[in-house]
Enzyme design. Structure first.
Site, mmCIF file in Angstrom:
data_model
loop_
_atom_site.group_PDB
_atom_site.id
_atom_site.type_symbol
_atom_site.label_atom_id
_atom_site.label_comp_id
_atom_site.label_asym_id
_atom_site.label_seq_id
_atom_site.Cartn_x
_atom_site.Cartn_y
_atom_site.Cartn_z
ATOM 1 C CG ASP A 122 -40.376 -0.069 68.073
ATOM 2 O OD1 ASP A 122 -40.943 -1.107 67.950
ATOM 3 O OD2 ASP A 122 -41.014 1.103 68.314
ATOM 4 C CG ASP B 218 -40.639 2.611 62.701
ATOM 5 O OD1 ASP B 218 -39.392 2.947 62.124
ATOM 6 O OD2 ASP B 218 -41.057 1.905 61.361
#
Length: 187
Positions: free
Chosen positions: A14, A16
């Site tokens: 992922d 952020d």
């Protein structure tokens, strides 16, 4: 067997909260390249994955596009900065997949659905059960589980681990566990 494709192992990250700051003192959301700041130890961790032979992918929900906070061109500049910052420290991302849709839009690609992981796996001939999804929130872990990957929760702002296979304070701390998955799958 003639024509057989050797499947590769990957680490899906992922963006952020795993690769870069978000909801920090310096930046709330990353809607511009100037808002992008690598987290400590991320480039080093990705270098380890590169050296171990993993493909490294970024899979990210970017609902800010659908909500009108940024255009896809801005997202491209953010990702160019991410790749340049990592490259400057000897780390490489092999590919990026993102969902540009609004949260709750019902699209097929937004995590916790596994579409982004499966799309990259098909494109790059990845063995999903031998791969690892790393995220900082429940949708990341659920997407990895639905894709059949091992899952790692990092930087969690909750006590719940969402049944992730492992939990670490940050991506750098997760490296030995993830590298061990590479060795285990090779047996």
């Amino acid at each position: 067997m003639k024509g057989r494709i050797n499947l590769k192992q990957a680490v899906f990250l992922d963006r952020d909260g795993v690769i870069n700051e978000v909801l920090s003192k310096r930046v709330k959301f990353v809607n511009d390249a100037n808002d992008f700041h690598l987290l400590d130890g991320v480039a080093e961790a990705i270098r380890f994955f590169n050296k171990a032979g993993f493909l490294v992918f970024v899979v990210t929900n970017q609902g800010g596009i659908g909500l009108g906070y940024m255009k896809e061109k801005k997202l491209e500049r953010i990702h160019e900065k991410m790749e340049a910052d990592l490259k400057a420290q000897g780390a490489t991302i092999d590919d990026i997949a993102y969902c540009p849709h609004k949260p709750n839009e019902g699209c097929p690609c937004r995590k916790p659905k596994a579409y982004l992981l499966k799309k990259l796996a098909d494109k790059h001939h990845v063995d999903l059960p031998a791969s690892v999804m790393v995220g900082d929130r429940e949708p990341d872990i659920r997407a990895g589980q639905k894709a059949g990957c091992q899952t790692v929760l990092v930087h969690a702002r909750t006590e719940d681990d969402f049944q992730a296979d492992a939990r670490f304070p940050d991506l750098r701390a997760a490296v030995p566990w993830i590298i061990a998955q590479k060795r285990a799958a090779a047996r």
